[in-house]
Design a protein around this motif. Structure first.
Motif, mmCIF file in Angstrom:
data_model
loop_
_atom_site.group_PDB
_atom_site.id
_atom_site.type_symbol
_atom_site.label_atom_id
_atom_site.label_comp_id
_atom_site.label_asym_id
_atom_site.label_seq_id
_atom_site.Cartn_x
_atom_site.Cartn_y
_atom_site.Cartn_z
ATOM 1 N N TRP A 1 60.514 17.060 81.636
ATOM 2 C CA TRP A 1 59.702 18.223 81.246
ATOM 3 C C TRP A 1 60.542 19.505 81.252
ATOM 4 O O TRP A 1 60.463 20.315 80.323
ATOM 5 C CB TRP A 1 58.521 18.379 82.194
ATOM 6 N N ALA A 2 61.338 19.684 82.289
ATOM 7 C CA ALA A 2 62.170 20.885 82.383
ATOM 8 C C ALA A 2 63.168 20.951 81.235
ATOM 9 O O ALA A 2 63.426 22.031 80.675
ATOM 10 C CB ALA A 2 62.904 20.908 83.731
ATOM 11 N N ASP A 3 63.723 19.810 80.871
ATOM 12 C CA ASP A 3 64.679 19.749 79.770
ATOM 13 C C ASP A 3 64.024 20.188 78.463
ATOM 14 O O ASP A 3 64.573 21.007 77.720
ATOM 15 C CB ASP A 3 65.217 18.324 79.648
ATOM 16 N N GLY A 4 62.840 19.644 78.168
ATOM 17 C CA GLY A 4 62.163 20.005 76.924
ATOM 18 C C GLY A 4 61.810 21.478 76.864
ATOM 19 O O GLY A 4 62.047 22.144 75.836
ATOM 20 N N ILE A 5 61.252 22.001 77.944
ATOM 21 C CA ILE A 5 60.846 23.410 77.956
ATOM 22 C C ILE A 5 62.067 24.324 77.849
ATOM 23 O O ILE A 5 62.044 25.340 77.130
ATOM 24 C CB ILE A 5 60.010 23.707 79.212
ATOM 25 N N ALA A 6 63.154 23.974 78.516
ATOM 26 C CA ALA A 6 64.372 24.784 78.442
ATOM 27 C C ALA A 6 65.003 24.722 77.058
ATOM 28 O O ALA A 6 65.470 25.742 76.526
ATOM 29 C CB ALA A 6 65.367 24.312 79.497
#
Length: 221
Positions: free
Chosen positions: A132-137
């Protein structure tokens, strides 16, 4: 007419995925809820979700999403890189996270205290947080693949309910995304309908007792 067959909203994580996608994107469909334990002969796999449109039957949540995308490009991100990432994340969710599925089965209407957090479950949670963090970043948020809600958000919607049900410890960024999802009108609609259901499915209820105890039951009697 497009008809989506689903099971109990309290339990059916697989049904939630196409349902929430269609609702958020405003794609019209008729809902038919068939509780667990009933005859699912309308589906070739005898499972839900199952979509029937213009005499065509499509089963399995990922197949349904791709079928809908043929005429609704907004199902996937417009950017090619974001679209590739979103498809990969959906496929990982579709086939992976076995320990999360087993230990934290979807049951929207209760709050659970787990007996323990085994390392394999913690690894699944950590991977989801990283993804999730990867996609949002990468794509700027606020949704997993960019500015708009797409299929990848729909595929992780059941995880959002699991985090709520089991009180799973997550970092601040993950919590922000969970809260955004839980406040989405369509997620609230599904959740409230799940709470109102009076059906109980023995298999799902027994699974709860394997790994923890109910500390609060918000479901209608």
């Amino acid at each position: 007419m497009r008809t989506l067959y689903i099971a109990n909203k309290n339990y059916s994580s697989w049904s939630l995925r196409p349902w929430i996608l269609l609702r958020v994107l405003g794609i019209p469909f008729e809902e038919r809820l068939v509780p667990f334990g009933k005859d699912y002969g309308f589906s070739p796999s005898h499972r839900v979700p199952c979509l029937v449109e213009d005499g065509i039957t499509v089963w399995d949540s990922l197949a349904i999403v791709e079928f809908i995308a043929e005429h609704h490009a907004e199902v996937w991100p417009a950017d090619r890189g974001a679209r590739a990432w979103a498809r990969s994340a959906c496929a990982e969710m579709h086939s992976g996270f076995a320990h999360l599925r087993e230990i934290c089965g979807m049951n929207c209407g209760v709050r659970m205290a787990l007996n323990e957090i085994p390392p394999a479950l913690r690894a699944d949670i950590d991977r989801i947080e990283s993804l999730w963090a990867d996609g949002i970043a990468r794509f700027g948020g606020p949704w997993l693949a960019g500015e708009h809600f797409t299929a990848v958000d729909a595929f992780f919607a059941p995880v959002v309910f699991r985090i709520q049900t089991y009180g799973l410890e997550v970092n601040r960024g993950t919590r922000a995304y969970v809260d955004r999802m839980l406040h989405l009108h369509e997620m609230r609609e599904w959740y409230e309908a799940g709470l109102a259901e009076t059906w109980r499915h023995d298999g799902h209820e027994v699974d709860l007792a394997k790994y923890g105890r109910i500390v609060e039951d918000l479901r209608a009697v």
